[in-house]
Design a protein around this motif. Structure first.
Motif, PDB file in Angstrom:
ATOM      1  N   ASN B 111       0.667  -1.548   0.049  1.00  7.08           N
ATOM      2  CA  ASN B 111      -0.305   0.108  -0.103  1.00  7.08           C
ATOM      3  C   ASN B 111       1.276   1.475   0.517  1.00  7.08           C
ATOM      4  N   LYS B 112       0.505   2.012  -0.816  1.00  7.66           N
ATOM      5  CA  LYS B 112       1.921   3.245  -1.289  1.00  7.66           C
ATOM      6  C   LYS B 112       1.466   4.768   0.318  1.00  7.66           C
ATOM      7  N   MET B 113       0.053   4.551   0.598  1.00  6.72           N
ATOM      8  CA  MET B 113      -0.115   5.364   1.808  1.00  6.72           C
ATOM      9  C   MET B 113       0.498   5.092   2.488  1.00  6.72           C
ATOM     10  N   ASP B 114       0.470   3.880   3.186  1.00  7.71           N
ATOM     11  CA  ASP B 114       1.036   3.211   4.665  1.00  7.71           C
ATOM     12  C   ASP B 114       2.313   3.362   3.728  1.00  7.71           C
ATOM     13  N   TYR B 115       3.102   3.190   2.407  1.00 13.68           N
ATOM     14  CA  TYR B 115       4.546   3.328   3.260  1.00 13.68           C
ATOM     15  C   TYR B 115       4.996   4.172   3.100  1.00 13.68           C
ATOM     16  N   ALA B 116       4.633   5.306   2.526  1.00 18.52           N
ATOM     17  CA  ALA B 116       5.200   6.341   2.252  1.00 18.52           C
ATOM     18  C   ALA B 116       5.664   6.574   4.319  1.00 18.52           C
ATOM     19  N   SER B 117       4.309   6.127   4.430  1.00 12.77           N
ATOM     20  CA  SER B 117       4.541   7.154   6.203  1.00 12.77           C
ATOM     21  C   SER B 117       5.774   6.072   6.889  1.00 12.77           C
ATOM     22  N   ALA B 118       4.903   4.485   6.466  1.00 19.11           N
ATOM     23  CA  ALA B 118       6.310   4.485   7.356  1.00 19.11           C
ATOM     24  C   ALA B 118       7.869   3.875   7.098  1.00 19.11           C
ATOM     25  N   GLN B 119       7.952   4.718   5.786  1.00 21.58           N
ATOM     26  CA  GLN B 119       9.211   5.513   5.299  1.00 21.58           C
ATOM     27  C   GLN B 119       9.759   6.256   6.245  1.00 21.58           C
ATOM     28  N   ALA B 120       8.610   7.363   6.168  1.00 23.44           N
ATOM     29  CA  ALA B 120       9.402   8.456   7.366  1.00 23.44           C
ATOM     30  C   ALA B 120       9.578   8.066   8.866  1.00 23.44           C
ATOM     31  N   GLU B 121       8.453   7.103   9.050  1.00 25.56           N
ATOM     32  CA  GLU B 121       8.590   6.752  10.504  1.00 25.56           C
ATOM     33  C   GLU B 121       9.806   5.850  10.689  1.00 25.56           C
ATOM     34  N   LEU B 122      10.312   5.327   9.426  1.00 27.16           N
ATOM     35  CA  LEU B 122      11.540   4.684   9.597  1.00 27.16           C
ATOM     36  C   LEU B 122      12.231   5.700   9.532  1.00 27.16           C
ATOM     37  N   LEU B 123      13.013   6.581   8.768  1.00 30.82           N
ATOM     38  CA  LEU B 123      13.705   7.078   8.466  1.00 30.82           C
ATOM     39  C   LEU B 123      13.799   8.419  10.311  1.00 30.82           C
ATOM     40  N   ASN B 124      11.975   8.956  10.691  1.00 30.42           N
ATOM     41  CA  ASN B 124      12.531   9.439  12.457  1.00 30.42           C
ATOM     42  C   ASN B 124      13.396   8.501  13.129  1.00 30.42           C
ATOM     43  N   ALA B 125      12.968   6.965  13.454  1.00 28.50           N
ATOM     44  CA  ALA B 125      14.109   6.116  14.339  1.00 28.50           C
ATOM     45  C   ALA B 125      15.625   6.847  13.670  1.00 28.50           C
ATOM     46  N   ILE B 126      15.584   6.115  12.688  1.00 34.04           N
ATOM     47  CA  ILE B 126      17.587   5.822  12.276  1.00 34.04           C
ATOM     48  C   ILE B 126      17.605   6.990  12.874  1.00 34.04           C
ATOM     49  N   MET B 127      17.180   8.412  12.044  1.00 31.19           N
ATOM     50  CA  MET B 127      17.815   9.849  12.589  1.00 31.19           C
ATOM     51  C   MET B 127      18.152   9.899  14.387  1.00 31.19           C
ATOM     52  N   GLN B 128      16.956   9.433  14.759  1.00 27.92           N
ATOM     53  CA  GLN B 128      17.115   9.127  16.232  1.00 27.92           C
ATOM     54  C   GLN B 128      17.595   8.713  17.113  1.00 27.92           C
ATOM     55  N   LEU B 129      18.587   7.704  16.508  1.00 28.54           N
ATOM     56  CA  LEU B 129      19.001   6.750  16.758  1.00 28.54           C
ATOM     57  C   LEU B 129      20.651   7.280  16.662  1.00 28.54           C
ATOM     58  N   ARG B 130      20.562   7.418  15.259  1.00 34.82           N
ATOM     59  CA  ARG B 130      22.007   8.383  15.200  1.00 34.82           C
ATOM     60  C   ARG B 130      22.701   9.808  15.674  1.00 34.82           C
ATOM     61  N   THR B 131      21.373  10.124  16.162  1.00 33.46           N
ATOM     62  CA  THR B 131      21.530  11.391  17.706  1.00 33.46           C
ATOM     63  C   THR B 131      21.928  11.003  18.156  1.00 33.46           C
ATOM     64  N   LEU B 132      21.287   9.834  19.008  1.00 32.64           N
ATOM     65  CA  LEU B 132      21.820   9.547  20.428  1.00 32.64           C
ATOM     66  C   LEU B 132      23.849   8.703  20.371  1.00 32.64           C
ATOM     67  N   GLU B 133      23.461   8.582  18.997  1.00 31.04           N
ATOM     68  CA  GLU B 133      24.825   8.010  18.798  1.00 31.04           C
ATOM     69  C   GLU B 133      25.851   8.571  19.019  1.00 31.04           C
ATOM     70  N   ARG B 134      26.072  10.026  18.529  1.00 29.97           N
ATOM     71  CA  ARG B 134      26.782  11.079  18.293  1.00 29.97           C
ATOM     72  C   ARG B 134      27.015  11.959  20.051  1.00 29.97           C
ATOM     73  N   HIS B 135      25.690  11.246  20.356  1.00 30.77           N
ATOM     74  CA  HIS B 135      26.272  12.390  21.413  1.00 30.77           C
ATOM     75  C   HIS B 135      26.876  11.623  22.019  1.00 30.77           C
ATOM     76  N   ARG B 136      26.786  10.218  22.504  1.00 26.20           N
ATOM     77  CA  ARG B 136      27.450   9.603  23.298  1.00 26.20           C
ATOM     78  C   ARG B 136      28.735   9.473  22.937  1.00 26.20           C
ATOM     79  N   ARG B 137      28.829   9.445  21.832  1.00 26.88           N
ATOM     80  CA  ARG B 137      30.991   9.592  21.302  1.00 26.88           C
ATOM     81  C   ARG B 137      31.329  11.281  22.088  1.00 26.88           C
ATOM     82  N   ARG B 138      30.541  11.791  22.294  1.00 27.70           N
ATOM     83  CA  ARG B 138      30.860  13.478  22.089  1.00 27.70           C
ATOM     84  C   ARG B 138      30.907  13.328  23.975  1.00 27.70           C
ATOM     85  N   GLY B 139      30.853  12.155  24.169  1.00 28.75           N
ATOM     86  CA  GLY B 139      30.904  12.097  26.275  1.00 28.75           C
ATOM     87  C   GLY B 139      30.313  12.863  26.952  1.00 28.75           C
ATOM     88  N   GLY B 140      28.602  12.289  26.010  1.00 26.21           N
ATOM     89  CA  GLY B 140      27.301  13.004  27.001  1.00 26.21           C
ATOM     90  C   GLY B 140      26.715  12.845  27.944  1.00 26.21           C
TER      91      GLY B 140
END
Lengths: 288, 140
Positions: B111-140
């Motif tokens: 389903n295209k509609m669901d696909y787009a929203s799921a993709q957005a959700e995935l991007l969101n989750a990935i970026m959250q994890l990346r932000t967290l990882e970078r924050h840790r690497r800086r020693g936060g």
């Protein structure tokens, strides 16, 4: 004792009413705290977006968004925010009085008015009013309104504005000053008016837009309208609870006064009956 | 003294940051931007990702923003976020779970509609994890 039966039942019924108003007062007080914190939480966002929009109105953009351009006004749209329930003092009627006064002025300038209402009270009031046409309404939003609930009515107005059916949009709601005071307000939302700003913004400048002006402005302006209507709604909610608390408090106090007075009347009547009985007995004994 | 710019980060729910900073980094629509004081007026949509406010050489505050708008005036930077959290408050487990859920969903749906929203959700989750990882690497 047969004396003052009517008074006694009256006192009992007022006591019952007092219990209800007191309960409502306490419910309103606890809800007020919640609605107030919600209102304060969203305030910075709507304040900031308002600031950006005012900056934007000063920019000499190559792309003039229709929301920023003033045009000759023939028909006006108004979004009215009211409460769903009554028993909150003069909150809604004060607001409606202000709006009707403005309607009269517009009527004299032969401007027509379209209304979208949020909340039961406004819907039933403006639905029968002859000076305006009700084009959209939403009710029963409860104490935790969501943005998605009011997007519908906003969209009706924005589409009408874009199609040229209305030439200005106003928002009417109660502004929260403090617990005791709520101020009815009616302010222009569209077109966005540029007010006086810092002198450094007066010179010729424009933003760098990414990806391009139209896309950014479209999104930003729609979001701005949504945010101020939503802010109006949460603020009105806080006003409603505060007004209800105050109204119910004075109702409870009035009931207390009434009970005191009736109790006095009742005691007097009882005392009079006793006195009369004693004097009858004494008179009877003297006669023997 | 180094030059500073006033930065405000607000989301629909709260105000997350307000104060002076030396530089602000954000993910704008066309790529990452670093805003220094006296930047030219600039306005852009934001992509989901990290927004970092560098207050001075030793102190910087990372946030995760799920999207929104950034406005820059020579002396002020305003970030209007749809939702925003401080990097240290990111719930790693929840983000991981959301990522897995979105990936699974993407693998199974047409389903295209669901696909787009799921993709957005995935991007969101990935970026959250990346932000967290970078924050840790800086020693936060």
């Amino acid at each position: 004792m047969a004396v003052g039966k009517e008074i006694r039942t009256k006192i009992a019924s007022i006591k019952n009413t007092q219990k209800i108003t007191r309960a409502m007062e306490m419910v309103a007080a606890s809800k007020m705290r919640k609605t107030q914190s919600r209102m304060l939480a969203t305030r910075p966002y709507s304040k900031k977006i308002g600031q950006i929009i005012r900056h934007l109105a000063h920019a000499n953009a190559e792309y003039k968004h229709p929301y920023l351009v003033e045009r000759e006004t023939k028909r006006i749209g108004v979004i009215v925010v009211s409460s769903d329930r009554g028993l909150c003092g003069g909150l809604n009627s004060n607001l409606f009085r202000l709006i009707v006064k403005q309607f009269k002025q517009w009527d004299e300038q032969s401007l027509e008015v379209d209304v979208c209402t949020i909340g039961n009270k406004a819907t039933s009031f403006f639905g029968v009013l002859k000076k305006c046409t009700l084009v959209g309404q939403v009710t029963k939003l409860g104490d935790t309104p969501h943005l998605r609930d009011i997007i519908g009515v906003i969209k009706i107005m924005l589409e009408a504005y874009e199609a040229g059916k209305i030439d200005a949009l106003y928002l009417a709601s109660n502004g929260f000053v403090n617990t005791m005071t709520q101020e009815p307000t009616l302010e222009q939302v569209l077109p966005v008016v540029a007010d006086e700003l810092e002198p450094e913004l007066k010179k010729h400048w424009d933003y760098l837009y990414e990806p391009d002006a139209k896309e950014v402005l479209d999104e930003l302006l729609v979001r701005y309208i949504e945010s101020i209507v939503y802010q109006g709604l949460v603020e009105n909610n806080a006003c409603e609870q505060a007004a209800r608390m105050v109204a119910m408090k004075s109702a409870s106090d009035n009931a207390g006064n009434l009970i005191k007075e009736l109790q006095l009347v009742y005691n007097k009547a009882r005392q009079a009956a006793i006195t009369q009985e004693i004097s009858e007995i004494v008179a009877g004994a003297a006669a023997v | 003294m180094t030059m500073t710019v006033h930065v405000d980060i607000v989301s629909a729910e709260s105000q997350l940051f307000s104060g002076l900073a030396e530089m602000v980094f954000a993910h704008a629509e066309l790529g990452e931007v670093g805003i220094a004081p006296r930047h030219a007026p600039f306005i852009s949509k934001l992509r989901p990702g990290e927004v970092r406010v560098k207050v001075n050489d030793t102190e910087s505050y990372p946030f995760f923003v799920s999207g929104g708008i950034i406005e820059v005036q020579p002396h002020t930077v305003t970030i209007l976020a749809d939702t925003a959290i401080r990097a240290k408050d990111i719930d790693e487990a929840a983000a991981l779970e959301a990522k897995l859920r979105a990936e699974e969903f993407l693998a199974n749906t047409s389903n295209k509609m669901d696909y787009a929203s799921a993709q957005a959700e995935l991007l969101n989750a990935i970026m959250q994890l990346r932000t967290l990882e970078r924050h840790r690497r800086r020693g936060g």
